[in-house]
Design an enzyme around this catalytic site. Structure first.
Site, PDB file in Angstrom:
ATOM      1  CB  CYS A  34      75.699  45.850  21.446  1.00  0.00           C
ATOM      2  SG  CYS A  34      74.360  46.955  21.873  1.00  0.00           S
ATOM      3  CG  ASN A  74      72.225  46.675  25.896  1.00  0.00           C
ATOM      4  OD1 ASN A  74      73.433  46.880  25.797  1.00  0.00           O
ATOM      5  ND2 ASN A  74      71.472  46.335  24.872  1.00  0.00           N
ATOM      6  CG  HIS A 106      75.765  42.661  24.291  1.00  0.00           C
ATOM      7  ND1 HIS A 106      76.086  43.741  25.078  1.00  0.00           N
ATOM      8  CD2 HIS A 106      74.648  43.019  23.592  1.00  0.00           C
ATOM      9  CE1 HIS A 106      75.202  44.715  24.864  1.00  0.00           C
ATOM     10  NE2 HIS A 106      74.327  44.290  23.973  1.00  0.00           N
TER      11      HIS A 106
HETATM   12  O1  UT7 Z   1      72.026  45.175  22.521  1.00  0.00           O
HETATM   13  C1  UT7 Z   1      71.556  45.199  21.221  1.00  0.00           C
HETATM   14  C2  UT7 Z   1      70.588  44.169  20.953  1.00  0.00           C
HETATM   15  N1  UT7 Z   1      69.390  44.371  21.736  1.00  0.00           N
HETATM   16  C3  UT7 Z   1      68.628  43.367  21.947  1.00  0.00           C
HETATM   17  O2  UT7 Z   1      68.981  42.296  21.519  1.00  0.00           O
HETATM   18  C4  UT7 Z   1      67.335  43.587  22.667  1.00  0.00           C
HETATM   19  C5  UT7 Z   1      66.310  42.726  22.036  1.00  0.00           C
HETATM   20  N2  UT7 Z   1      64.940  42.770  22.544  1.00  0.00           N
HETATM   21  C6  UT7 Z   1      64.543  42.650  23.806  1.00  0.00           C
HETATM   22  O3  UT7 Z   1      65.323  42.674  24.724  1.00  0.00           O
HETATM   23  C7  UT7 Z   1      63.065  42.403  24.036  1.00  0.00           C
HETATM   24  O4  UT7 Z   1      62.430  42.240  22.802  1.00  0.00           O
HETATM   25  C8  UT7 Z   1      62.360  43.534  24.831  1.00  0.00           C
HETATM   26  C9  UT7 Z   1      62.756  43.460  26.299  1.00  0.00           C
HETATM   27  C10 UT7 Z   1      62.719  44.869  24.236  1.00  0.00           C
HETATM   28  C11 UT7 Z   1      60.836  43.360  24.766  1.00  0.00           C
HETATM   29  O5  UT7 Z   1      60.445  42.081  25.177  1.00  0.00           O
HETATM   30  P1  UT7 Z   1      59.386  41.262  24.284  1.00  0.00           P
HETATM   31  O6  UT7 Z   1      59.081  40.032  25.022  1.00  0.00           O
HETATM   32  O7  UT7 Z   1      60.007  41.111  22.918  1.00  0.00           O
HETATM   33  O8  UT7 Z   1      58.133  42.199  24.285  1.00  0.00           O
HETATM   34  P2  UT7 Z   1      57.365  42.875  23.056  1.00  0.00           P
HETATM   35  O9  UT7 Z   1      58.215  43.917  22.402  1.00  0.00           O
HETATM   36  O10 UT7 Z   1      56.786  41.808  22.202  1.00  0.00           O
HETATM   37  O11 UT7 Z   1      56.214  43.635  23.813  1.00  0.00           O
HETATM   38  C12 UT7 Z   1      55.212  42.926  24.550  1.00  0.00           C
HETATM   39  C13 UT7 Z   1      54.244  43.918  25.171  1.00  0.00           C
HETATM   40  C14 UT7 Z   1      53.736  44.981  24.192  1.00  0.00           C
HETATM   41  O12 UT7 Z   1      52.370  45.208  24.495  1.00  0.00           O
HETATM   42  P3  UT7 Z   1      51.203  44.586  23.549  1.00  0.00           P
HETATM   43  O13 UT7 Z   1      51.471  45.154  22.189  1.00  0.00           O
HETATM   44  O14 UT7 Z   1      51.426  43.109  23.609  1.00  0.00           O
HETATM   45  O15 UT7 Z   1      49.974  45.059  24.212  1.00  0.00           O
HETATM   46  C15 UT7 Z   1      54.508  46.210  24.562  1.00  0.00           C
HETATM   47  O16 UT7 Z   1      53.829  47.409  24.281  1.00  0.00           O
HETATM   48  O17 UT7 Z   1      54.890  44.652  26.217  1.00  0.00           O
HETATM   49  C16 UT7 Z   1      54.671  46.049  26.046  1.00  0.00           C
HETATM   50  N3  UT7 Z   1      55.787  46.792  26.586  1.00  0.00           N
HETATM   51  C17 UT7 Z   1      55.885  47.141  27.885  1.00  0.00           C
HETATM   52  N4  UT7 Z   1      55.068  46.969  28.925  1.00  0.00           N
HETATM   53  C18 UT7 Z   1      55.481  47.438  30.110  1.00  0.00           C
HETATM   54  C19 UT7 Z   1      56.901  47.194  25.931  1.00  0.00           C
HETATM   55  N5  UT7 Z   1      57.731  47.825  26.783  1.00  0.00           N
HETATM   56  C20 UT7 Z   1      57.123  47.810  28.001  1.00  0.00           C
HETATM   57  C21 UT7 Z   1      57.477  48.292  29.262  1.00  0.00           C
HETATM   58  N6  UT7 Z   1      56.644  48.093  30.290  1.00  0.00           N
HETATM   59  N7  UT7 Z   1      58.646  48.915  29.474  1.00  0.00           N
END
Ligand code: UT7
Length: 339
Positions: free
Chosen positions: A112, A282, A252
């Site tokens: 990225c 993204n 980004h």
């Molecule tokens: O471009 C390169 C760099 N990329 C980035 O910088 C991206 C960085 N990360 C992110 O954008 C975020 O971390 C995400 C959008 C990927 C995730 O958000 P988060 O607030 O960090 O959520 P999390 O990974 O802590 O997940 C929270 C919950 C989990 O469930 P449990 O374990 O709490 O029960 C996941 O399984 O959300 C669940 N989950 C979803 N639920 C519904 C993960 N993906 C999904 C989904 N729909 N698509």
């Protein structure tokens, strides 16, 4: 001598994949995607399109805005992690498509951050006097390396391309400075393991889905906010500028909450932050040049403005660039009015 951007262009595929489309593909919801990432929809390339096709359209749109002809370009750089094929470089395919007869061509792989790495390399070539006119494109089809059964990644990415044409200038404007960083110890946070010399493609790697992108989103998120804040501060300090002197931050577009958290830590009001993540998701190396072109077209970049670009991605890599817009030449009429 330094580089200045004389034209921008972008291209996104026609097909739109909405959050409600994704609700029918994996266990997710429009509400979760919007709240956690800020994305409403993303573009997905046609199966016949490859990175050089998207790059070619973006570049053509940039050429429309300048008198520079394709034959004047001496170097073409494509920033991508989803090139047409492992080799030759996508930049070579683009060189051929655009008929850039005297141009050298190579790709940059910094995920990225790739566009800003490319901007720094292009600026260096121009500052050294090696080249005077360079085409730089960020082009990605992340849809091709997405596991459409993995809800933690498939909702986040999209396809697109953005291009800039750079030219040398003696003025105190253009690319003021670029700042590149990396930390390979955290490579596992965001990577694609299969298909390289470590794990060449085999039935086994395919069975294990090693040809798809993997991301530890939450950990990546935390590193991104921390490193981007300090890099923006370093960039400003090095140029003896205050946050208040920045008229636009073009980050980004990885996650709305990363953008908001970085802006808040830096004290930059959100009306001075450019965002289009809701429409494209993204798009990796394409994200900044697409946003830059939209900002130009929307009139968000005024004469004499300081603009800061920043990105974070796989590697890990992160980067920033400070740009100062060139003051428009006044016409004879305007000069006499000013007098
Ligand atoms: O471009 C390169 C760099 N990329 C980035 O910088 C991206 C960085 N990360 C992110 O954008 C975020 O971390 C995400 C959008 C990927 C995730 O958000 P988060 O607030 O960090 O959520 P999390 O990974 O802590 O997940 C929270 C919950 C989990 O469930 P449990 O374990 O709490 O029960 C996941 O399984 O959300 C669940 N989950 C979803 N639920 C519904 C993960 N993906 C999904 C989904 N729909 N698509």
């Amino acid at each position: 001598m330094r580089a200045k951007i004389i034209a921008t262009g972008h291209y996104v595929p026609e097909r739109i994949l909405t959050n409600s489309d994704l609700e029918n593909m994996v266990d997710t919801s429009d509400e979760w995607i919007r709240e956690r990432s800020g994305i409403r929809e993303r573009r997905i390339a046609d199966e016949k399109e490859a990175a050089s096709d998207l790059a070619c359209e973006a570049a053509k749109n940039a050429f429309k805005k300048t008198d520079i002809k394709a034959k004047d370009i001496e170097l073409v750089i494509v920033a991508t992690i989803t090139g047409d094929m492992p080799f030759p470089a996508t930049a070579c395919h683009l060189q051929h498509k655009l008929g850039l007869k005297k141009a050298a061509a190579f790709d940059i792989n910094a995920a990225c951050s790739g566009f800003l790495y490319g901007l720094s390399v292009a600026d260096g070539f121009i500052r050294s006097g090696t080249y005077k006119r360079i085409l730089l494109v960020g082009a990605e089809l992340i849809s091709r390396i997405t596991d459409w059964e993995d809800r933690t990644t498939c909702v986040l990415f999209g396809d697109g391309a953005g291009a800039v044409i750079l030219e040398s200038t003696e003025e105190d404007r253009g690319i003021i400075s670029t700042h590149l960083r990396s930390d390979g110890s955290m490579w596992e946070l965001l990577h694609l393991p299969g298909g390289g010399s470590r794990y060449p493609t085999s039935k086994e790697t395919i069975k294990k889905k090693m040809h798809y992108l993997k991301m530890k989103g939450n950990e990546t998120f935390k590193v991104a906010v921390r490193t981007l804040e300090s890099l923006v501060r370093e960039t400003l300090e090095e140029n003896k500028l205050k946050v208040s002197q920045l008229s636009l931050l073009i980050p980004h577009q990885a996650n709305l909450r990363i953008i908001q958290a970085t802006a808040k830590r830096l004290g930059i009001p959100m009306d001075r932050v450019f965002m289009n993540i809701d429409r494209y998701g993204n798009t990796s190396a394409a994200s900044i040049p697409i946003a830059l072109d939209e900002a130009v077209r929307e009139g968000r970049i005024r004469d004499e403005d300081y603009i800061l670009l920043e990105a974070f991605g796989g590697g890990l890599t992160w980067a920033s660039a400070l740009i100062k817009k060139k003051k428009k030449k006044m016409t004879n009429d305007q000069i006499s009015i000013t007098k």
